[in-house]
Design a protein around this motif. Structure first.
Motif, PDB file in Angstrom:
ATOM      1  N   LEU A  33       0.845  -1.192   0.000  1.00  0.00           N
ATOM      2  CA  LEU A  33       0.000   0.000   0.000  1.00  0.00           C
ATOM      3  C   LEU A  33       0.878   1.239   0.000  1.00  0.00           C
ATOM      4  O   LEU A  33       1.836   1.328   0.767  1.00  0.00           O
ATOM      5  CB  LEU A  33      -0.897   0.026   1.246  1.00  0.00           C
ATOM      6  N   GLN A  34       0.526   2.198  -0.826  1.00  0.00           N
ATOM      7  CA  GLN A  34       1.246   3.463  -0.828  1.00  0.00           C
ATOM      8  C   GLN A  34       0.398   4.528  -1.519  1.00  0.00           C
ATOM      9  O   GLN A  34      -0.559   4.214  -2.228  1.00  0.00           O
ATOM     10  CB  GLN A  34       2.603   3.343  -1.527  1.00  0.00           C
ATOM     11  N   GLY A  35       0.753   5.782  -1.268  1.00  0.00           N
ATOM     12  CA  GLY A  35       0.081   6.883  -1.928  1.00  0.00           C
ATOM     13  C   GLY A  35      -1.408   6.961  -1.662  1.00  0.00           C
ATOM     14  O   GLY A  35      -1.882   6.771  -0.535  1.00  0.00           O
ATOM     15  N   GLU A  36      -2.168   7.215  -2.714  1.00  0.00           N
ATOM     16  CA  GLU A  36      -3.619   7.379  -2.602  1.00  0.00           C
ATOM     17  C   GLU A  36      -4.298   6.091  -2.138  1.00  0.00           C
ATOM     18  O   GLU A  36      -5.255   6.125  -1.369  1.00  0.00           O
ATOM     19  CB  GLU A  36      -4.194   7.817  -3.942  1.00  0.00           C
ATOM     20  N   ARG A  37      -3.785   4.970  -2.585  1.00  0.00           N
ATOM     21  CA  ARG A  37      -4.370   3.685  -2.178  1.00  0.00           C
ATOM     22  C   ARG A  37      -4.207   3.464  -0.681  1.00  0.00           C
ATOM     23  O   ARG A  37      -5.119   2.948  -0.015  1.00  0.00           O
ATOM     24  CB  ARG A  37      -3.705   2.558  -2.959  1.00  0.00           C
ATOM     25  N   LEU A  38      -3.073   3.857  -0.131  1.00  0.00           N
ATOM     26  CA  LEU A  38      -2.838   3.740   1.300  1.00  0.00           C
ATOM     27  C   LEU A  38      -3.797   4.637   2.075  1.00  0.00           C
ATOM     28  O   LEU A  38      -4.382   4.221   3.081  1.00  0.00           O
ATOM     29  CB  LEU A  38      -1.397   4.114   1.622  1.00  0.00           C
ATOM     30  N   GLU A  39      -3.981   5.863   1.614  1.00  0.00           N
ATOM     31  CA  GLU A  39      -4.869   6.799   2.292  1.00  0.00           C
ATOM     32  C   GLU A  39      -6.314   6.308   2.272  1.00  0.00           C
ATOM     33  O   GLU A  39      -7.024   6.376   3.291  1.00  0.00           O
ATOM     34  CB  GLU A  39      -4.780   8.176   1.622  1.00  0.00           C
ATOM     35  N   LYS A  40      -6.767   5.777   1.148  1.00  0.00           N
ATOM     36  CA  LYS A  40      -8.139   5.255   1.062  1.00  0.00           C
ATOM     37  C   LYS A  40      -8.327   4.059   1.984  1.00  0.00           C
ATOM     38  O   LYS A  40      -9.366   3.924   2.634  1.00  0.00           O
ATOM     39  CB  LYS A  40      -8.460   4.874  -0.381  1.00  0.00           C
ATOM     40  N   LYS A  41      -7.341   3.186   2.025  1.00  0.00           N
ATOM     41  CA  LYS A  41      -7.438   2.017   2.904  1.00  0.00           C
ATOM     42  C   LYS A  41      -7.475   2.437   4.366  1.00  0.00           C
ATOM     43  O   LYS A  41      -8.242   1.894   5.162  1.00  0.00           O
ATOM     44  CB  LYS A  41      -6.266   1.076   2.642  1.00  0.00           C
ATOM     45  N   HIS A  42      -6.657   3.425   4.727  1.00  0.00           N
ATOM     46  CA  HIS A  42      -6.645   3.920   6.097  1.00  0.00           C
ATOM     47  C   HIS A  42      -8.001   4.511   6.472  1.00  0.00           C
ATOM     48  O   HIS A  42      -8.521   4.269   7.566  1.00  0.00           O
ATOM     49  CB  HIS A  42      -5.545   4.967   6.261  1.00  0.00           C
ATOM     50  N   GLN A  43      -8.599   5.297   5.582  1.00  0.00           N
ATOM     51  CA  GLN A  43      -9.919   5.863   5.837  1.00  0.00           C
ATOM     52  C   GLN A  43     -10.968   4.762   5.998  1.00  0.00           C
ATOM     53  O   GLN A  43     -11.860   4.855   6.854  1.00  0.00           O
ATOM     54  CB  GLN A  43     -10.319   6.806   4.703  1.00  0.00           C
ATOM     55  N   GLN A  44     -10.859   3.730   5.173  1.00  0.00           N
ATOM     56  CA  GLN A  44     -11.792   2.605   5.273  1.00  0.00           C
ATOM     57  C   GLN A  44     -11.663   1.903   6.623  1.00  0.00           C
ATOM     58  O   GLN A  44     -12.669   1.576   7.264  1.00  0.00           O
ATOM     59  CB  GLN A  44     -11.517   1.617   4.142  1.00  0.00           C
ATOM     60  N   TRP A  45     -10.440   1.688   7.069  1.00  0.00           N
ATOM     61  CA  TRP A  45     -10.228   1.035   8.372  1.00  0.00           C
ATOM     62  C   TRP A  45     -10.803   1.877   9.513  1.00  0.00           C
ATOM     63  O   TRP A  45     -11.403   1.343  10.436  1.00  0.00           O
ATOM     64  CB  TRP A  45      -8.740   0.791   8.585  1.00  0.00           C
ATOM     65  N   GLN A  46     -10.628   3.206   9.434  1.00  0.00           N
ATOM     66  CA  GLN A  46     -11.160   4.056  10.500  1.00  0.00           C
ATOM     67  C   GLN A  46     -12.688   4.024  10.505  1.00  0.00           C
ATOM     68  O   GLN A  46     -13.317   4.039  11.569  1.00  0.00           O
ATOM     69  CB  GLN A  46     -10.661   5.492  10.331  1.00  0.00           C
ATOM     70  N   LYS A  47     -13.310   3.965   9.328  1.00  0.00           N
ATOM     71  CA  LYS A  47     -14.771   3.868   9.260  1.00  0.00           C
ATOM     72  C   LYS A  47     -15.256   2.545   9.851  1.00  0.00           C
ATOM     73  O   LYS A  47     -16.312   2.498  10.488  1.00  0.00           O
ATOM     74  CB  LYS A  47     -15.246   4.012   7.815  1.00  0.00           C
ATOM     75  N   ILE A  48     -14.499   1.489   9.653  1.00  0.00           N
ATOM     76  CA  ILE A  48     -14.854   0.199  10.251  1.00  0.00           C
ATOM     77  C   ILE A  48     -14.797   0.309  11.768  1.00  0.00           C
ATOM     78  O   ILE A  48     -15.667  -0.217  12.478  1.00  0.00           O
ATOM     79  CB  ILE A  48     -13.899  -0.901   9.737  1.00  0.00           C
ATOM     80  N   ALA A  49     -13.799   1.014  12.292  1.00  0.00           N
ATOM     81  CA  ALA A  49     -13.679   1.209  13.741  1.00  0.00           C
ATOM     82  C   ALA A  49     -14.861   2.013  14.274  1.00  0.00           C
ATOM     83  O   ALA A  49     -15.406   1.713  15.349  1.00  0.00           O
ATOM     84  CB  ALA A  49     -12.365   1.906  14.080  1.00  0.00           C
ATOM     85  N   GLY A  69     -21.751  -0.026  21.375  1.00  0.00           N
ATOM     86  CA  GLY A  69     -22.179   0.905  22.416  1.00  0.00           C
ATOM     87  C   GLY A  69     -21.065   1.688  23.069  1.00  0.00           C
ATOM     88  O   GLY A  69     -21.234   2.224  24.165  1.00  0.00           O
ATOM     89  N   ARG A  70     -19.923   1.794  22.382  1.00  0.00           N
ATOM     90  CA  ARG A  70     -18.820   2.581  22.938  1.00  0.00           C
ATOM     91  C   ARG A  70     -19.033   4.066  22.640  1.00  0.00           C
ATOM     92  O   ARG A  70     -19.616   4.422  21.602  1.00  0.00           O
ATOM     93  CB  ARG A  70     -17.487   2.119  22.349  1.00  0.00           C
ATOM     94  N   ASN A  71     -18.565   4.925  23.512  1.00  0.00           N
ATOM     95  CA  ASN A  71     -18.617   6.362  23.293  1.00  0.00           C
ATOM     96  C   ASN A  71     -17.245   6.937  22.965  1.00  0.00           C
ATOM     97  O   ASN A  71     -17.053   8.144  22.969  1.00  0.00           O
ATOM     98  CB  ASN A  71     -19.200   7.069  24.524  1.00  0.00           C
ATOM     99  N   PHE A  72     -16.315   6.059  22.701  1.00  0.00           N
ATOM    100  CA  PHE A  72     -14.955   6.409  22.315  1.00  0.00           C
ATOM    101  C   PHE A  72     -14.624   5.666  21.032  1.00  0.00           C
ATOM    102  O   PHE A  72     -14.954   4.482  20.905  1.00  0.00           O
ATOM    103  CB  PHE A  72     -13.979   6.015  23.422  1.00  0.00           C
ATOM    104  N   VAL A  73     -14.009   6.340  20.074  1.00  0.00           N
ATOM    105  CA  VAL A  73     -13.633   5.700  18.816  1.00  0.00           C
ATOM    106  C   VAL A  73     -12.134   5.417  18.837  1.00  0.00           C
ATOM    107  O   VAL A  73     -11.327   6.353  18.876  1.00  0.00           O
ATOM    108  CB  VAL A  73     -13.965   6.589  17.607  1.00  0.00           C
ATOM    109  N   PRO A  74     -11.736   4.166  18.841  1.00  0.00           N
ATOM    110  CA  PRO A  74     -10.304   3.850  18.812  1.00  0.00           C
ATOM    111  C   PRO A  74      -9.626   4.446  17.582  1.00  0.00           C
ATOM    112  O   PRO A  74     -10.223   4.528  16.506  1.00  0.00           O
ATOM    113  CB  PRO A  74     -10.290   2.317  18.758  1.00  0.00           C
ATOM    114  N   VAL A  75      -8.393   4.858  17.759  1.00  0.00           N
ATOM    115  CA  VAL A  75      -7.633   5.451  16.662  1.00  0.00           C
ATOM    116  C   VAL A  75      -6.976   4.354  15.836  1.00  0.00           C
ATOM    117  O   VAL A  75      -6.289   3.481  16.381  1.00  0.00           O
ATOM    118  CB  VAL A  75      -6.552   6.403  17.203  1.00  0.00           C
ATOM    119  N   ILE A  76      -7.202   4.394  14.521  1.00  0.00           N
ATOM    120  CA  ILE A  76      -6.466   3.526  13.606  1.00  0.00           C
ATOM    121  C   ILE A  76      -5.389   4.395  12.983  1.00  0.00           C
ATOM    122  O   ILE A  76      -5.664   5.278  12.176  1.00  0.00           O
ATOM    123  CB  ILE A  76      -7.380   2.945  12.512  1.00  0.00           C
TER     124      ILE A  76
END
Length: 247
Positions: free
Chosen positions: A119-135, A143-150
């Motif tokens: 993963l690198q460049g734009e593909r890396l950034e999109k994958k990172h955003q996808q992982w954070q949305k999954i979190a 039922g958590r009120n805290f979002v873990p950081v990816i």
């Protein structure tokens, strides 16, 4: 019926009307098809949750009136940072989702010698955003009120050398210690831990040596070799059981 628990970034104030962001509005308007008068619970990751009533709703825009703030938490007293060797396809997404459900605090995806994902460049950034949305989705569901950081993916050696006063652990099938005995370590911290799990191909001998040089302690989970996604969730569950809030 359970009141939907939805993440809404930014400031939320009792007594105001709030237009929800695109993701929250889409979930409420298109997926759940909720109507004016129904209630939702919002959280912004800063603690607590807000009971709200929908005032307007369609497939694109949702407005709510913020009625009450409830200072509640479902967070574990144990802070855990997972360094996870990046695995292929849905395995990484599965690990992130279930780790959030089990109370993880932070996850750093790691590039290592046997990591089969490039993963690198734009593909890396999109994958990172996808992982954070999954979190975020997993925090909503659990039922958590805290979002873990990816965190953005980094190389294993970078993560190992980050300054930390956490208990540092590495999985190894022939390790001397287990989760039950790490409290005997000289620098044991019962409230903050970080552990590293290799990718599908495991760590090389040099990488294992690097973990030891960075003061990570080998621990074993038992006599069986676990897949990378199974290992992460097993360690997390065991740590929460012994030192956290899993009962």
């Amino acid at each position: 019926m359970r009141i939907p628990h939805i993440y809404q970034a930014g400031t939320i104030e009792v007594g105001t009307e709030l237009q929800l962001g695109d993701d929250a509005a889409g979930h409420i308007g298109r997926v759940l098809r909720m109507q004016p008068g129904q209630q939702v619970s919002l959280f912004n990751g800063e603690g607590g949750e807000y009971l709200c009533t929908i005032s307007q709703a369609n497939k694109k825009n949702v407005y709510v009136s913020v009625d009450e703030f409830h200072d509640v938490t479902s967070e574990s007293p144990l802070k855990i940072h997972l360094g996870q060797g990046i695995s292929r396809g849905e395995k990484m997404e599965f690990t992130i989702q279930k780790s959030v459900e089990l109370g993880i605090t932070e996850i750093t995806p790691l590039f290592s010698e046997r990591c089969g994902v490039k993963l690198q460049g734009e593909r890396l950034e999109k994958k990172h955003q996808q992982w954070q949305k999954i979190a975020i989705a997993a925090a909503e569901q659990s039922g958590r009120n805290f979002v873990p950081v990816i965190h953005l993916p980094i190389k294993l050696e970078q993560w190992l050398t980050q300054p930390s006063d956490e208990t540092k652990l590495t999985l190894h099938p022939r390790a001397e210690h287990s989760i039950k005995t790490i409290d005997k370590l000289a620098n044991f911290n019962a409230t903050a831990m970080r552990f590293v799990v290799g990718p599908e191909g495991g760590f090389t001998d040099a990488e294992i040596a690097a973990t030891k040089s960075a003061d990570f302690v080998d621990i074993k989970l038992g006599p069986r070799v676990l897949r990378t996604e199974t290992a992460a969730l097993t360690v997390l569950s065991a740590l929460q059981l012994v030192y956290g809030d899993l009962a």
